[in-house]
Structure formats: C-alpha cells, structure tokens
Design a protein around this motif. Structure first.
Motif: not given
Length: 137
Positions: A33-40, A82-91, A99-103
């Motif tokens: 979706s456009p929203y999830l594409l923006e998240v990525f 660490i931030g890249i793994f946690c922030f970008s990786g979770s997005l 899966i919402k628990w990555f949020g």
C-alpha cells in the motif's frame, strides 16, 4: 573500533540502501500500500543518513583530535549502527510482513540515533584545540 571497519560498515549500509531503495521503487510499488511503501522508504532514508554519519565518524578517527574525542566518535558510530538495525530494520520488517509488533522497536532505534548524535556533539566538544591546529597546518 578503528576507522577501517567504520568505512566498511558505512559503505555496506550505503550499498544495501541503494538496493533496498530500488527494490521499493520497482519491486514493492505494486505489492505494498502507499502507506507501507512510505514506511519502507523512511527506513531507507534513515539508513542512508546514518550510513553517511558512520563514514564521517570513521574519517574523523583518522584525524589527530585527541583520545577523548575519538572515543565519543566511536560510541556515536556504534549507536548509528544499532539504530540502523533497530529503526530501519523494524520499518522494513513492518512494511514487508505487516506484523505490528515490529512497530515498538522503531522508537528504540530512533532513541539510539538521537543518542548517537548527542555523543557526536560531545565528541566535537572534546576535540583538543591544539590537535586541530596541528591538523590545519
């Protein structure tokens, strides 16, 4: 951590960012979706910014700026990694799996990025003026 591993990690994160950006633009555009594409895409953007910060930390370690400043630049780089793994990786995971628990992991990555920038400022303040004058000659 020395400069060389930071150059390698920063360059790898940059190259992977190019691949992920292309993947999003061409492979995911029709799937997400456009929203999830923006998240990525947000994950890609922050990965690039902080990959450049890692490279900058590595470059600053090559200068004769004093041990205290170098210590904090190293710590800042570790936070950016660490931030890249946690922030970008979770997005990425959230966008691809839904899966919402990555949020909840994303804000932890954001805090790690912010800590990295605070450490970067501390490092800049710890640069020894006598050392900087030697470098500029």
């Amino acid at each position: 951590m020395q400069a060389k591993p930071l150059f390698v990690v920063g360059a790898l994160f940059s190259g992977i960012g190019v691949g992920l950006g292309a993947f999003a633009a061409h492979g995911l555009k029709k799937v997400l979706s456009p929203y999830l594409l923006e998240v990525f895409s947000t994950g890609v953007e922050y990965q690039f910014i902080h990959a450049m910060a890692i490279l900058l930390c590595g470059a600053l370690l090559l200068l004769n700026i004093g041990a205290k400043a170098q210590k904090y630049f190293r710590l800042a780089a570790i936070c950016f990694i660490i931030g890249i793994f946690c922030f970008s990786g979770s997005l990425y995971a959230l966008a691809l799996t839904g899966i919402k628990w990555f949020g909840p992991i994303t804000p932890l990555g954001g805090l790690t990025f912010m800590l990295g920038w605070v450490l970067f400022v501390i490092a800049a303040l710890k640069i020894e003026a006598s050392q900087v004058n030697e470098v500029s000659k």
